[in-house]
Structures are given as C-alpha cells and as structure tokens.
Scaffold this active site. Sequence first.
Site, PDB file in Angstrom:
ATOM      1  N   GLY A 254       0.798  -1.227   0.000  1.00  0.00           N
ATOM      2  CA  GLY A 254       0.000   0.000   0.000  1.00  0.00           C
ATOM      3  C   GLY A 254       0.828   1.273   0.000  1.00  0.00           C
ATOM      4  N   GLY A 256       2.182   5.024   1.483  1.00  0.00           N
ATOM      5  CA  GLY A 256       2.672   5.523   2.760  1.00  0.00           C
ATOM      6  C   GLY A 256       4.065   5.037   3.098  1.00  0.00           C
ATOM      7  N   SER A 257       4.632   5.683   4.116  1.00  0.00           N
ATOM      8  CA  SER A 257       6.011   5.427   4.510  1.00  0.00           C
ATOM      9  C   SER A 257       6.184   4.023   5.062  1.00  0.00           C
ATOM     10  CB  SER A 257       6.424   6.415   5.603  1.00  0.00           C
ATOM     11  OG  SER A 257       6.150   7.724   5.185  1.00  0.00           O
ATOM     12  N   VAL A 258       5.210   3.586   5.869  1.00  0.00           N
ATOM     13  CA  VAL A 258       5.363   2.310   6.551  1.00  0.00           C
ATOM     14  C   VAL A 258       5.377   1.161   5.540  1.00  0.00           C
ATOM     15  CG1 VAL A 258       4.290   0.738   8.200  1.00  0.00           C
ATOM     16  CG2 VAL A 258       4.399   3.174   8.710  1.00  0.00           C
ATOM     17  N   GLU A 279      -1.043  -1.446  -6.808  1.00  0.00           N
ATOM     18  CA  GLU A 279      -1.623  -0.276  -7.483  1.00  0.00           C
ATOM     19  C   GLU A 279      -0.585   0.835  -7.614  1.00  0.00           C
ATOM     20  OE1 GLU A 279      -4.997   0.626  -4.863  1.00  0.00           O
ATOM     21  OE2 GLU A 279      -3.743   2.169  -3.991  1.00  0.00           O
ATOM     22  N   ASN A 369      -7.068   9.823   5.000  1.00  0.00           N
ATOM     23  CA  ASN A 369      -6.917   9.844   3.538  1.00  0.00           C
ATOM     24  C   ASN A 369      -8.089   9.169   2.831  1.00  0.00           C
ATOM     25  OD1 ASN A 369      -4.355  10.989   3.905  1.00  0.00           O
ATOM     26  ND2 ASN A 369      -3.403   8.971   4.047  1.00  0.00           N
ATOM     27  N   GLY A 373      -7.059   1.467  -2.008  1.00  0.00           N
ATOM     28  CA  GLY A 373      -7.211   0.115  -2.555  1.00  0.00           C
ATOM     29  C   GLY A 373      -7.117  -0.959  -1.493  1.00  0.00           C
TER      30      GLY A 373
HETATM   31  N1  COA Z   1      -4.638   7.543  15.692  1.00  0.00           N
HETATM   32  C1  COA Z   1      -4.339   8.794  15.274  1.00  0.00           C
HETATM   33  N2  COA Z   1      -3.293   9.099  14.468  1.00  0.00           N
HETATM   34  C2  COA Z   1      -2.493   8.073  14.089  1.00  0.00           C
HETATM   35  C3  COA Z   1      -2.716   6.751  14.506  1.00  0.00           C
HETATM   36  C4  COA Z   1      -3.842   6.505  15.339  1.00  0.00           C
HETATM   37  N3  COA Z   1      -4.146   5.269  15.765  1.00  0.00           N
HETATM   38  N4  COA Z   1      -1.766   5.975  13.971  1.00  0.00           N
HETATM   39  C5  COA Z   1      -0.958   6.776  13.239  1.00  0.00           C
HETATM   40  N5  COA Z   1      -1.399   8.042  13.324  1.00  0.00           N
HETATM   41  C6  COA Z   1      -0.817   9.216  12.677  1.00  0.00           C
HETATM   42  C7  COA Z   1       0.702   9.258  12.791  1.00  0.00           C
HETATM   43  O1  COA Z   1       1.088   9.807  14.032  1.00  0.00           O
HETATM   44  C8  COA Z   1       1.061  10.166  11.606  1.00  0.00           C
HETATM   45  O2  COA Z   1       0.746  11.487  11.984  1.00  0.00           O
HETATM   46  P1  COA Z   1       1.606  12.743  11.443  1.00  0.00           P
HETATM   47  O3  COA Z   1       1.339  12.789   9.968  1.00  0.00           O
HETATM   48  O4  COA Z   1       1.017  13.902  12.192  1.00  0.00           O
HETATM   49  O5  COA Z   1       3.034  12.410  11.799  1.00  0.00           O
HETATM   50  C9  COA Z   1       0.044   9.759  10.531  1.00  0.00           C
HETATM   51  O6  COA Z   1      -1.044   9.099  11.255  1.00  0.00           O
HETATM   52  C10 COA Z   1       0.604   8.814   9.467  1.00  0.00           C
HETATM   53  O7  COA Z   1       1.133   7.693  10.098  1.00  0.00           O
HETATM   54  P2  COA Z   1       2.482   6.988   9.656  1.00  0.00           P
HETATM   55  O8  COA Z   1       2.849   6.061  10.772  1.00  0.00           O
HETATM   56  O9  COA Z   1       3.499   8.005   9.230  1.00  0.00           O
HETATM   57  O10 COA Z   1       2.037   6.059   8.461  1.00  0.00           O
HETATM   58  P3  COA Z   1       1.875   6.191   6.871  1.00  0.00           P
HETATM   59  O11 COA Z   1       2.472   7.407   6.262  1.00  0.00           O
HETATM   60  O12 COA Z   1       2.337   4.889   6.383  1.00  0.00           O
HETATM   61  O13 COA Z   1       0.281   6.311   6.683  1.00  0.00           O
HETATM   62  C11 COA Z   1      -2.009   5.573   6.763  1.00  0.00           C
HETATM   63  C12 COA Z   1      -0.579   5.429   7.331  1.00  0.00           C
HETATM   64  C13 COA Z   1      -2.908   4.515   7.430  1.00  0.00           C
HETATM   65  C14 COA Z   1      -2.565   6.958   7.044  1.00  0.00           C
HETATM   66  C15 COA Z   1      -1.939   5.352   5.205  1.00  0.00           C
HETATM   67  O14 COA Z   1      -1.285   4.153   4.924  1.00  0.00           O
HETATM   68  C16 COA Z   1      -3.322   5.310   4.571  1.00  0.00           C
HETATM   69  O15 COA Z   1      -3.924   6.336   4.279  1.00  0.00           O
HETATM   70  N6  COA Z   1      -3.887   4.099   4.364  1.00  0.00           N
HETATM   71  C17 COA Z   1      -5.211   3.923   3.833  1.00  0.00           C
HETATM   72  C18 COA Z   1      -5.196   3.736   2.346  1.00  0.00           C
HETATM   73  C19 COA Z   1      -4.513   2.471   1.963  1.00  0.00           C
HETATM   74  O16 COA Z   1      -4.227   1.592   2.765  1.00  0.00           O
HETATM   75  N7  COA Z   1      -4.237   2.311   0.712  1.00  0.00           N
HETATM   76  C20 COA Z   1      -3.569   1.081   0.311  1.00  0.00           C
HETATM   77  C21 COA Z   1      -3.704   0.724  -1.035  1.00  0.00           C
HETATM   78  S1  COA Z   1      -2.537   1.747  -1.926  1.00  0.00           S
END
Ligand code: COA
Length: 491
Positions: A254, A256-258, A279, A369, A373
């Site tokens: 997916g 994102g950074s993780v 994707e 966000n 997918g």
């Molecule tokens: N409650 C509130 N905030 C939370 C949290 C929680 N349980 N867990 C993480 N966060 C915050 C983090 O602190 C970080 O905040 P910041 O931007 O202020 O630093 C932010 O969420 C992003 O987290 P991060 O650990 O940097 O992860 P990421 O960049 O990998 O993004 C998602 C994680 C879940 C937001 C992102 O993967 C996403 O939008 N996923 C949904 C869509 C998807 O999965 N698509 C996949 C097919 S392409």
Amino acid sequence: MQNLVVSAEEAASWIKDGMTLGLSGFTRAGDAKAVPTALVERAEQGERFKVNVYTGASLGSNIDKMFAEAGIVNKRLPFQAEPSMRKAINTGEHLFVDQHLSHTSELLRADIIDRVDYAILEAISITEDGMLIPSTSVGNSASFAETAENIIIELNTAQPEELEGLHDIYNPEKQGKRKPIPLTKADQRIGTIGIPLDLEKVRGIVFTHQMDSPSTIVQPDEETEMMANHLLEFLRSEVSAGRLNEALMPLQSGIGSVANAVLHGMVDSEFKDLVVYSEVLQDAVFDLIDAGKVKFASACSLTLSDEKMEEVFRNFGKYRDKLILRPQEISNQPEIIRRLGLISINTALEFDIYGNINSTHVCGTNMMNGIGGSGDFARNARLGIFVTKSIAKDGDISSIVPFVSHVDHTEHDVDVIVTEQGYADLRGLAPRERVPLLIENCAHPIYREQLWEYYNEALERGGQTPHVLEKAFSWHTNFKETGTMRQTVTW
Ligand code: COA
C-alpha cells in the site's frame, strides 16, 4: 488535431458551475496540472462556482490543496491525501465519498454516479490511430475517456517519452455481459498500449511541461525495519511449512512510509524472483528490482521520491521491460487478486483485540486519507496483511484498542497483523484465540496490562466476541479528554 490546441485558461473557461470533472492522476502521478490550476485562478478572480471532482486517487501538484482552499469543490471522490482538503472534508466544507478504488469505474459504467462532463487527462502523446498514451499513471483515465461527455487532453512534454509502450489498457464490458478478464499472470498484456479515444469528444488539447510532484514518504527507520523483520519471519515460516516458496506469491504493498519501508526490508532477504501486482509502485519496488529481487512489477501508477524519480527516468531502459501500468479497475480487480493469490500488505491506523482494522478515521470521526485500494486487496488476497506501529504520538495513542473507532476491514478480511513488537497470524482462529496473540505479540508493552484488564472484564460478560460496550470506546474518549490513552502515565 492541431486546431484543437488551446490555452489552459480557455479550456478552463468551458467548465461551468455544477459540472463533474474526471481528472487523471493517481497518488501524485500523472495528474492533469494546467487546466485545474487555471480553474482555481477563475475562483481567485472572484467567480463563484462548485464542481464535483473525480480522480484515480490523490493528486499532486497542489491541485487538491488549491481546490480545497479556493472552495470550488462540491463533492470529491474516491481518495485524497492532502492536509487542506482533509480539513475541508472534516469541517464539512465539501463532501467526500471514500470509495474502494476499483469501484469508481463500475459506478460510472452503470450510470449510478453523476456523469463526467469534462474528462481532463494528462498524456504524453496521441497516436495516429487515435489512442491516448497516458503518462505516469493510468488510474481511472480510461473510464473517464469512455464515459465523459467531453475530453480535454493535457500533453505533458516534461514526462519521459519512454513511457510509451508501458501501459496496458483493458476495459471490461458492462456487468451481466462481462467475460472473465483474461489475466492469469502479472506480466501478461491483455489490452492496448493506449486509451482508445472517441475523437468527436475531444474539445481541446493543452500543452504543459511540468514533472509530477515527488512522493513525500519518510525513509525506513528502526521501527519500520523491525516490522519488516517480523514480516520476513512470518513469510519464512510459511516457506518452512511448505505453503510458499522463495518466490512467494505476487506482492501488493500500500501507500505511505510504513508500507514502503516494510517492502524495502526484502532487499537483504533470501526471497527472489519476486513479482509485484500492486496499485502504486513506490521507491522500494525499484530498490528491489535493482537488488535483483523483483523480476516484474504491474501497477497503475509510479509514485516516486524526487531522487528516485530522477534516477529511474535516467536509467529507464533498465526498468522498461519489467513494468506494466494498468487501469486501476484492473490493478485492483477482485477477480484477478483472488486468481493470482496475492500477498497484500497495507497500513492500518489502528486495530482492535479481535483484528478489525481502521485505516481511515482518526478517533472514529476525522478522515485521514481514505480506504484507497486496501479493501480491494485485503478482502480478496490470499494473505491480507496489515502493518502499523504499535503506538502513535509519542505513546499517547495505542494502535491496538478494545474496539476500533471505525471499521474499514472486518476481522474476516484480516489474516496477519504486524507491528514493531511482532506479528499475529489470525488465520483459522476464533475471536477468543486472537486476543492473547494480538496483545502479547503486537501491542506495545506500556498498553498490554490495560488491554488485558479490558478483555478480562469482557470475558466475565461472555459472548462469541466479548466486550464491555460502555467502555469499548473509552480509550478514544480518554485521549480526547486527557491527551493520552494511558490510564497512568509513568514515563
Ligand atoms: N490515531 C491517530 N493518528 C495516528 C494513529 C492513530 N491510531 N496511527 C498513526 N497516526 C498518525 C501518525 O502519528 C502520523 O501522523 P503525522 O502525519 O502527524 O506524523 C500519521 O497518522 C501517518 O502515520 P504513519 O505512521 O506516518 O504512516 P503512513 O504514512 O504509512 O500512513 C495511513 C498510514 C494509514 C494513514 C496510510 O497508509 C493510509 O492512508 N492508508 C489507507 C489507504 C490504503 O491503505 N491504501 C492502500 C492501497 S494503496
């Protein structure tokens, strides 16, 4: 077609209040840039209007930011990832439909959502036989071109010409008349190299010269490396059990950074001859190709950091025969995901003691966000894996809670959960069997006792999935009230 060349301002002047736009673009790649910017300029000059905005996924080039700040959006779908737009959605300034990314084209084809008045599509060229060659993403562009009343093309001369030949455009028939989609391998071509155009619908062509916005992913850190190691440990156990071999099954990872960092962890692993069916292709996939680990990658967009974009396009010959870009309804197609037996890795915001996942809503109400997918993949994959750090905001938030505050993926669609603490393989386990694994293997030590306390109280009440309903969201309400989910702060 030279007679159709117009300025971005002229093309933007055709767009009227109440119209629906279908913009190319998928996670900052291949977005229409000039006409949307000219549209915002009209609003900045005092004109009042609102439009519905459909895209592939999130946009780059500040388009979502400018649209949100100019207040010209009525409804946005199916995904966004921009702070100003997030704010506008959460304050109710405009509507947002959070949609599975494979669904938009079905809804358009079946005439269920508003028709697109203007498709505004970035391309690198138009072939003599009338096909539009997209740039760094395909997204929903083929569906927009097919269903829109009018088409405006942005011919972007900054995008590398070498992209021609990379795309594979296949448009399924209407439901009820559809034959099986004939894709049985990730590297198979089933369509055309461009989007067939109805030239009668092309109203204008705008020349642009602007690269995509780079991705904003943060590089792997100690915790994401630990998560990658736990994931590798799980995959190795599958190989030992004879369920997988070293080539695994096609991988999806997916946004994102993780997710990027976890995939990157495979660079130094023993796994080889890997295939990606995803994707988005982020930086990690190109590192894996360079390391000789990935032999082929299929997706619907290339979303790279500044540095990687420069490197990949400078050496594009090296990657060209290892890549295919497809429409998102094919990259995210349940039929194909199930057929290929994908290993799908997506990021969660939080999960609960029974394995339900929240990917989208902070504290149950505020959109982050969108589901993107992740649902298309998790529900249909052979292995639906979710990764997340066990705590967020310096430990004030536990990513494992008694009950998720919003459900994107139910316990039925989640096979494995990985945090930096370890992994829990939930396959074939009853709810009561999952809890100890999730608490002991995945929760952060500072929250384990609190989780046991909740679960033991819930057990006294019984049930297939024991809960103390009046306390199920107490962790979220505590966080709102006190700034932390912890009952006693000792550090
Ligand atoms: N409650 C509130 N905030 C939370 C949290 C929680 N349980 N867990 C993480 N966060 C915050 C983090 O602190 C970080 O905040 P910041 O931007 O202020 O630093 C932010 O969420 C992003 O987290 P991060 O650990 O940097 O992860 P990421 O960049 O990998 O993004 C998602 C994680 C879940 C937001 C992102 O993967 C996403 O939008 N996923 C949904 C869509 C998807 O999965 N698509 C996949 C097919 S392409």
